[in-house]
Enzyme design. Structure first.
Site, short mmCIF file in Angstrom:
data_model
loop_
_atom_site.label_atom_id
_atom_site.label_comp_id
_atom_site.label_asym_id
_atom_site.label_seq_id
_atom_site.Cartn_x
_atom_site.Cartn_y
_atom_site.Cartn_z
CG HIS A 60 -1.95 -1.05 1.24
ND1 HIS A 60 -3.22 -0.90 0.74
CD2 HIS A 60 -1.88 -2.30 1.72
CE1 HIS A 60 -3.90 -2.02 0.91
NE2 HIS A 60 -3.10 -2.90 1.50
CE LYS A 69 -6.70 13.71 0.15
NZ LYS A 69 -6.90 12.46 -0.58
NE ARG A 70 -4.04 9.87 10.10
CZ ARG A 70 -3.71 8.91 10.95
NH1 ARG A 70 -4.51 7.87 11.11
NH2 ARG A 70 -2.62 8.99 11.67
CE LYS A 88 -2.66 10.63 3.13
NZ LYS A 88 -3.27 9.75 2.11
CB THR A 148 -10.37 4.57 -1.08
OG1 THR A 148 -9.89 4.92 0.21
CG2 THR A 148 -9.66 3.33 -1.57
CE LYS A 203 -14.15 5.54 0.93
NZ LYS A 203 -13.22 5.61 2.08
C1 26Q Z 1 3.23 0.32 10.41
C2 26Q Z 1 4.13 -0.03 11.43
C3 26Q Z 1 3.95 0.44 12.71
C4 26Q Z 1 2.86 1.26 12.99
C5 26Q Z 1 1.96 1.60 11.99
C6 26Q Z 1 2.16 1.14 10.68
C7 26Q Z 1 1.20 1.52 9.62
C8 26Q Z 1 -0.16 1.53 9.87
C9 26Q Z 1 -1.06 1.90 8.88
C10 26Q Z 1 1.64 1.87 8.36
C11 26Q Z 1 0.73 2.22 7.37
C12 26Q Z 1 -0.63 2.24 7.63
C13 26Q Z 1 -1.65 2.61 6.64
C14 26Q Z 1 -1.41 2.88 5.37
C15 26Q Z 1 -2.47 3.30 4.44
O1 26Q Z 1 -3.58 3.55 4.86
N1 26Q Z 1 -2.17 3.37 3.15
C16 26Q Z 1 -3.18 3.75 2.17
O2 26Q Z 1 -3.81 2.56 1.70
C17 26Q Z 1 -4.92 2.87 0.88
C18 26Q Z 1 -5.60 1.57 0.51
O3 26Q Z 1 -4.84 0.85 -0.40
C19 26Q Z 1 -4.47 3.65 -0.36
O4 26Q Z 1 -5.61 4.03 -1.08
C20 26Q Z 1 -3.67 4.89 0.04
O5 26Q Z 1 -3.12 5.50 -1.10
C21 26Q Z 1 -2.56 4.49 1.01
O6 26Q Z 1 -1.88 5.65 1.48
#
Ligand code: 26Q
Length: 768
Positions: free
Chosen positions: A334, A510-511, A516, A618, A622
């Protein structure tokens, strides 16, 4: 599903009577939610158990994810059952407005895109009868709740989402498994959440693990009156699933995070081995014949060595176990950002999961024998993404451009050796929550125009283009206006800000992350503000710029951006000179439920990351599905949306991936600053006192113009894309007129899940 709504109402009433001794009209929203939830759980129980039994002997897929951002379940469950309107009516007749359930908190067991995608996939699989179950973690505290203090700073509060109970899961203590760590053994207790499909009697399952101690109380310590020590084991076990890590873009090497990941992996695989033996006997070489496992990013990647370990414990040798694991797992990536990739120091990992490290070392040795140029372990660090590519059947990106970058850059050496493993699976969204539930008015209109149920087959929405005429445009605009009015009252209540539904609603939700580029958006707003005051934008259509975003608590720059936007908002909203032209609002605690109010009301969707940084996105889908035009770069799924949407629905700006690659080596942000006076004036407000600022904005200023340490100036090319962004933004504003903005093709997660099922998991839908 043929459900008796009158019975559900009766059961709700009975539950309320004997659990809280209140009547329907006396119940608090929380009591009502609990009772109604239990009544619905009763109503679906037969279908749920039939779904499980029918599938017992079939090939199935499992989604393992550290996050599921499911949002509020009560409305979506009633909606998918097809009884939301009828239940509303029945309750209304008894004097209860089901709108009170808006007070019920979200299930926020996820950060953002990746967690929400997992939730959309479960909905789609259930709705299309694809045998997919989810495994995850039941964090006591989900993603923190956000508010802003008087300074405009983000304040975080714990999200105690089960404090009033959780009617949507059953505790299944009898399926508890043990997880061993060197310093203690803990229990992983499963909680099962039903996944109710739309237009089907099928009910899927999401199994969430919660950690508990084997011995809750140490009686020896208790007898010694050492009460803290008596509860030591309990706390240490429960700590593991205490809280969701709130990072979504930078990876942190924390011991507790390894423990979480190992619990998720080990508990899920032990559970699969148990059900495998029940259904298929003890020949575990057949495991991959019946089970396909999808790893949602590398968070559950320890599942790979864990399966090998468990199979070896059952008597297989390493090579046999490796072979089964390879056939079982596939991995979805991702992100392309290096800082987000999980790289565990072996020493740290060894102190938590020593046997897993031994197996990773064996895997690495095997790899280096076959391909000396590839590695999993380097400099005593385990690269979890490499592990997942090596011991897996397929690896996929989440949009075409993203998958291409994986092949060309991130996994270039791997792609050379294993080209057949790489696939693309462009993300999608469930149309049930993201139009059916959140925009019933537009849903009714589309249904009438295209005929048939587009919530089951989103492709037929393409037929809308044959219906664009003055009458439908007028109806669409009336609906958009209504959704804006509804959002205005939510924003008035939550934020105390009055918005005007006649304004354009330009939305970025978004975050919060530098890549971003929320900062690019607000700088353009500041520029527009000054131009308006100078009378340089005579035909500007009044606009609300709406932001919603949470920052990781430790991400200082993201927090400085939030403060800056809030202070700009205060300056602009208090300036009578632009009161009839401009408003800026940053909503607090943007989450799934807030999204369901904001997205239907949006006119313009901001998707403005530099090309090559957003894997897919995503939210873009929406917003488009609800008739907003996209103001975006050629990044992530925007590219595919743009290809299909028709140019009247897209304002594309900025450098492409290729152009950025070319510009990068000689890029000089300050050169642009020096020559663009309007941009310079906007950027200067980070430091010149026009807007009240602090050291955080000073740091942003220098990061844009000078860089810091090893970081280059303007890493995310805000200045480079600025002029074309502003031009597109103003063009969209000028063009705003009565029209039916609609993508010809929308991206449904039903399509995505069908593609995973046929091209990765090799499973078919099963009909009941
Ligand atoms: C990893 C290690 C330790 C702590 C946290 C994490 C961690 C947690 C969540 C790393 C990444 C995430 C989330 C990533 C994320 O949401 N990525 C998004 O995924 C979406 C679905 O595929 C995409 O549409 C987005 O582009 C992408 O940024």
């Amino acid at each position: 599903m043929n459900l008796n709504c009158v019975n559900i109402l009766k059961w709700t009433e009975a539950q309320l009577k004997y659990t809280c001794d209140v009547s329907l009209t006396e119940a608090t929203p929380q009591e009502l939610h609990e009772a109604l939830g239990q009544a619905v759980m009763m109503a679906i129980s037969d279908n749920w158990s039939r779904s499980k039994k029918t599938r017992m002997h079939e090939r199935k897929a499992y989604y393992i994810s550290a996050e599921y951002l499911i949002g509020r379940l009560v409305y979506s469950n009633l909606f998918n059952l097809g009884i939301l309107d009828e239940m509303k009516k029945l309750f209304a007749e008894r004097g209860v407005d089901l709108a009170v359930l808006e007070d019920i908190e979200d299930d926020a067991l996820g950060n953002g895109g990746l967690g929400r995608l997992a939730a959309c996939f479960l909905d789609s699989a259930a709705s299309t009868n694809i045998p997919l179950s989810g495994y995850g973690l039941r964090y006591k505290f989900g993603l923190f709740k956000q508010s802003f203090d008087g300074n405009g700073s983000q304040v975080e509060k714990a999200d105690d989402w089960t404090k009033y109970g959780d009617p949507w899961s059953y505790r299944r203590y009898n399926h508890t498994v043990k997880i061993k760590f060197p310093e203690h053994t803990v229990l992983a207790v499963p909680y099962d959440v039903p996944v109710i499909g739309y237009g089907t009697s099928n009910v899927g399952t999401l199994r969430l693990w919660q950690c508990e101690a084997e011995q809750e109380l140490d009686f020896n310590a208790f007898n010694d009156q050492d009460y803290l020590r008596a509860l030591d084991a309990k706390n240490k076990a429960e700590d593991i699933t205490r809280v969701l890590y709130p990072n979504d873009s930078t990876w942190e090497g924390k011991r507790l995070r390894i423990k979480q990941q190992y619990v998720l992996s080990s508990a899920s695989l032990q559970d699969m081995l148990r059900t495998f033996k029940l259904a298929h006997g003890n020949d575990l070489t057949q495991f991959s014949t019946y089970y396909a496992v999808q790893l949602n990013d590398t968070h559950p990647a320890m599942s790979i060595p864990e399966l090998i370990r468990l199979l070896m414990q059952e008597g297989m040798n390493f090579d046999q176990a490796f072979d089964v694991a390879q056939k079982t797992f596939s991995y979805t990536n991702h992100t392309v950002m290096g800082e987000a990739l999980e790289k565990w120091p072996l020493d740290l990992m060894r102190s938590v999961v020593p046997e897993i490290v031994d197996i990773i070392c064996q895997i690495d040795a095997k790899l280096k024998q076959e391909h000396p140029n590839l590695f999993i372990i380097r400099d005593n660090v385990a690269h979890m993404a490499n592990l997942s590519v090596y011991v897996g059947s397929y690896v996929n990106g989440v949009a075409e451009i993203h998958t291409q970058i994986l092949k060309d850059d991130c996994f270039k050496e791997w792609y050379c050796v294993y080209p057949e493993r790489f696939q693309n699976k462009t993300n999608g969204i469930t149309p049930r929550r993201w139009i059916g539930l959140c925009n019933p008015e537009l849903t009714a209109m589309v249904r009438e125009l295209v005929g048939g149920d587009f919530l089951k087959d989103l492709d037929i929405i393409g037929k809308l283009k044959d219906h664009i005429n003055d009458e439908t445009v007028t109806r669409f605009n009336a609906i958009k206006r209504l959704k804006k009015e509804q959002l205005c009252s939510v924003v008035a209540k939550q934020e105390g800000v009055m918005l005007n539904p006649d304004f354009i609603f330009d939305v970025q939700v978004k975050r919060l992350h530098e890549y971003k580029r929320q900062l690019l958006n607000i700088l353009a707003v500041v520029d527009i503000y000054f131009r308006l005051k100078e009378g340089r934008l005579p035909d500007f259509h009044p606009t609300v710029y709406l932001f919603g975003a949470k920052s990781a608590p430790g991400y200082a720059r993201a927090k400085a951006i939030i403060r800056y936007i809030n202070r700009v908002a205060r300056m602009i909203n208090n300036d009578p000179a632009v009161a009839d032209k401009l408003k800026v609002v940053f909503v607090q605690n943007y989450n799934c439920s807030y999204a369901e109010h904001i997205i239907p009301a949006a006119d313009i969707s901001e998707q403005i990351s530099p090309a090559g940084t957003e894997a897919s996105g995503t939210g873009n889908m929406k917003l488009m599905l609800n008739g907003a035009v996209t103001l975006g770069t050629l990044d992530g799924a925007n590219v595919e949306i743009a290809k299909e949407a028709g140019h009247e629905n897209e304002y594309i700006f900025g450098h492409t991936v290729e152009q950025l690659r070319q510009a990068e080596p000689t890029y000089y942000a300050r050169g642009i600053y020096d020559t663009n006076a309007d941009l310079r004036r906007a950027i200067n407000t980070l430091v010149d006192g026009t807007v009240p600022t602090d050291d955080g904005q000073r740091d942003l200023f220098h990061s844009l113009l000078d860089g810091s340490g090893w970081d280059k100036a303007d890493h995310y090319f805000l200045l480079l894309d600025y002029q074309s962004y502003l031009d597109a933004k103003l063009q969209a504003n000028r063009d705003y007129a009565d029209r039916l903005a609609f993508g010809r093709k929308c991206l449904s997660s039903d399509r995505t899940i069908r593609q995973y099922a046929s091209e990765i998991w090799h499973i078919k839908p099963t009909q009941y």
